[in-house]
Design a protein around this motif. Structure first.
Motif, PDB file in Angstrom:
ATOM      1  N   GLY A   1       0.818  -1.207   0.000  1.00  0.00           N
ATOM      2  CA  GLY A   1       0.000   0.000   0.000  1.00  0.00           C
ATOM      3  C   GLY A   1       0.851   1.256   0.000  1.00  0.00           C
ATOM      4  O   GLY A   1       0.583   2.209  -0.744  1.00  0.00           O
ATOM      5  N   ARG A   2       1.893   1.255   0.813  1.00  0.00           N
ATOM      6  CA  ARG A   2       2.783   2.420   0.895  1.00  0.00           C
ATOM      7  C   ARG A   2       3.532   2.649  -0.422  1.00  0.00           C
ATOM      8  O   ARG A   2       3.740   3.791  -0.846  1.00  0.00           O
ATOM      9  CB  ARG A   2       3.766   2.244   2.049  1.00  0.00           C
TER      10      ARG A   2
ATOM     11  N   ASN B   1      -8.193  -6.570   1.789  1.00  0.00           N
ATOM     12  CA  ASN B   1      -9.174  -5.715   1.120  1.00  0.00           C
ATOM     13  C   ASN B   1      -8.602  -4.313   0.886  1.00  0.00           C
ATOM     14  O   ASN B   1      -9.295  -3.309   1.024  1.00  0.00           O
ATOM     15  CB  ASN B   1     -10.455  -5.614   1.951  1.00  0.00           C
ATOM     16  N   LEU B   2      -7.331  -4.266   0.499  1.00  0.00           N
ATOM     17  CA  LEU B   2      -6.661  -2.985   0.300  1.00  0.00           C
ATOM     18  C   LEU B   2      -7.193  -2.264  -0.943  1.00  0.00           C
ATOM     19  O   LEU B   2      -7.222  -2.822  -2.033  1.00  0.00           O
ATOM     20  CB  LEU B   2      -5.149  -3.216   0.146  1.00  0.00           C
ATOM     21  N   GLU B   3      -7.652  -1.061  -0.728  1.00  0.00           N
ATOM     22  CA  GLU B   3      -8.058  -0.185  -1.834  1.00  0.00           C
ATOM     23  C   GLU B   3      -7.711   1.235  -1.442  1.00  0.00           C
ATOM     24  O   GLU B   3      -7.985   1.664  -0.314  1.00  0.00           O
ATOM     25  CB  GLU B   3      -9.557  -0.308  -2.116  1.00  0.00           C
ATOM     26  N   ILE B   4      -7.122   1.963  -2.363  1.00  0.00           N
ATOM     27  CA  ILE B   4      -6.703   3.338  -2.090  1.00  0.00           C
ATOM     28  C   ILE B   4      -7.635   4.303  -2.822  1.00  0.00           C
ATOM     29  O   ILE B   4      -7.861   4.173  -4.019  1.00  0.00           O
ATOM     30  CB  ILE B   4      -5.242   3.561  -2.539  1.00  0.00           C
TER      31      ILE B   4
ATOM     32  N   GLU C   1      -8.842   4.167  -6.727  1.00  0.00           N
ATOM     33  CA  GLU C   1      -9.871   5.003  -7.338  1.00  0.00           C
ATOM     34  C   GLU C   1      -9.406   6.450  -7.320  1.00  0.00           C
ATOM     35  O   GLU C   1      -8.977   6.955  -6.276  1.00  0.00           O
ATOM     36  CB  GLU C   1     -11.206   4.855  -6.596  1.00  0.00           C
ATOM     37  N   ILE C   2      -9.464   7.088  -8.480  1.00  0.00           N
ATOM     38  CA  ILE C   2      -9.117   8.498  -8.601  1.00  0.00           C
ATOM     39  C   ILE C   2     -10.412   9.257  -8.884  1.00  0.00           C
ATOM     40  O   ILE C   2     -11.023   9.090  -9.944  1.00  0.00           O
ATOM     41  CB  ILE C   2      -8.111   8.743  -9.749  1.00  0.00           C
ATOM     42  N   VAL C   3     -10.842  10.055  -7.926  1.00  0.00           N
ATOM     43  CA  VAL C   3     -12.159  10.699  -8.009  1.00  0.00           C
ATOM     44  C   VAL C   3     -12.011  12.216  -8.035  1.00  0.00           C
ATOM     45  O   VAL C   3     -11.408  12.796  -7.121  1.00  0.00           O
ATOM     46  CB  VAL C   3     -13.033  10.299  -6.797  1.00  0.00           C
TER      47      VAL C   3
END
Length: 434
Positions: free
Chosen positions: A25-26, A58-61, A111-113
């Motif tokens: 994640g990092r 369940n890693l999601e950024i 996700e880029i929002v």
């Protein structure tokens, strides 16, 4: 409560991400930051990754890219998508209130929002603009309680109650974090939830509970907003009962998937025969739309058909709907077959004009007077619920949801008897045998 705390402590290794997952994640975060800085945009990391409350495996950024409120919606959408495509290795465009990019970087879901950078939640121009304020409110208050959130998420997920999307209509991640902030721990939440009602109001910001019109968790960022708005009443009831069961008999089993013991085909068919009701399903192709648009339409179609069955006198008892490769609407009616004849009410004898019209109609049976009103015996076109539903869909497909209705207009199939075994797991659940 000691037993509850003891059990939850044993669950921690199963909900906390491994060091390898954290490092991945990092790594992804650092690269996302590098690429966004290179593009030269302002952004913020939000959600469970940013607050260290994500569930193991369940890693999601989630990254929100800020735009000036003066920028048009069209430009925000266009440039937001372009930024997302530049940052991610693989991607797809998804849709919420406006389109955004979902994809992967180093195997991590990202996700880029795009959103507007407004001064307060009162000035938001779209729902996503509120999310950065949620993060700011929670980020310090949730510290030290991260694992309590993870335990709650695991408890909910295993029991089919995690996720605010329409398919689930359960608890969102934000709702989970607010409840842990309010009650302080998973154990305290479970204890208090046993007393919740459909009218409980939890005001997180004011630190108080009261009674209202519906179950309402007040958003501390926007007091008019119900964070639990997507939680269905039935899922609220299921959660309350789950908490009661857990407190009565605390066990690690509440946190792990239990294999379903699906009866063999012969047993399911015997159960259908035993019930001596009419059980059938409508099968049709799945429209190419996102699930959050599909499931409300499936619910609408199922409700419309259920109401029709009630009106026709088949005494429908229950319905369900779901989608996998195809879509299915399942129904059970008390009445398997109606008589061919039915009694139709006509006008009162004083209503001369309508009486004349009523008596002019060609009928197989002669009309008669009863209690001062004209009546007639008419013949039904269909006497079985599945045949009636087939006719109803063919004539009323346009009222069954925009995309679903269009599919039903072109083609559908009624499943009965052995044909229902193709959805045996859902059928067994529907019948209450698993």
């Amino acid at each position: 409560m000691e037993k509850v705390i003891e059990i939850t402590e044993k669950i921690i290794p199963f909900v906390v991400p491994s060091e390898e997952e954290v490092q991945l994640g990092r790594k992804a975060e650092a690269e996302i930051r590098r690429r966004l800085n290179e593009i030269g945009v302002e952004y913020i990391f939000v959600g469970s990754y940013a607050r260290n409350t994500w569930l193991k495996d369940n890693l999601e950024i989630d990254v929100f890219v800020f735009f000036d409120p003066k920028v048009s919606r069209e430009l925000l959408e266009k440039e937001g998508l372009e930024i997302g495509k530049k940052v991610l290795e693989s991607y797809e465009v998804r849709y919420a209130e406006h389109p955004y990019v979902h994809g992967r970087l180093f195997g991590v879901e990202v996700e880029i929002v795009p959103c507007y950078k407004v001064k307060s939640a009162a000035e938001i121009k779209s729902a996503v603009d509120r999310t950065p304020f949620h993060h700011e409110w929670l980020k310090d208050r949730i510290k030290g309680k991260e694992n309590e959130v993870r335990i709650l998420k695991k408890f909910l997920k295993v029991n089919g109650l995690y996720g605010a999307e329409y398919k689930v209509r359960g608890f969102s991640g934000y709702l989970c974090e607010l409840l842990i902030v309010y009650y302080g721990s998973f154990a305290e939440l479970v204890k208090n939830a046993t007393k919740w009602s459909r009218r409980t109001v939890i005001d997180v910001g004011k630190k108080e509970e009261r009674t209202g019109d519906v179950f309402f968790v007040v958003d501390p960022v926007d007091e008019k907003r119900n964070v639990a708005a997507n939680l269905s009443l039935d899922n609220l009831a299921k959660f309350v009962q789950l908490c009661r069961d857990f407190l009565k008999n605390p066990s690690e089993a509440f946190f792990f998937e239990r294999p379903l013991k699906i009866p063999p085909d012969e047993e399911v068919l015997k159960i259908i025969e035993l019930r001596s009701s009419s059980i059938f399903a409508v099968e049709f192709q799945k429209p190419e739309i996102v699930e959050d648009n599909l499931y409300p339409q499936l619910e609408r179609a199922a409700k419309k058909i259920f109401e029709f069955l009630e009106k026709e006198g088949y005494k429908p008892m229950r319905y369900n709907y779901f989608a996998n490769d195809k879509c299915y609407l399942i129904f059970e009616c008390e009445i398997s077959e109606l008589s061919r004849v039915y009694k139709k009410m006509g006008p009162k004898f004083e209503d001369e004009e309508n009486v004349e019209s009523f008596l002019k109609k060609n009928r197989k049976f002669k009309p008669f007077i009863e209690n001062g009103r004209w009546w007639s015996f008419e013949l039904r076109e269909n006497t079985k619920p599945e045949d009636s539903v087939e006719k109803f869909i063919s004539k009323n497909w346009a009222s069954l949801g925009k995309n679903v209705g269009e599919i039903l207009r072109r083609d559908f199939k009624i499943l009965k008897g052995k044909e229902l075994l193709k959805v045996k797991e859902k059928l067994a659940e529907f019948l209450g045998v698993i």
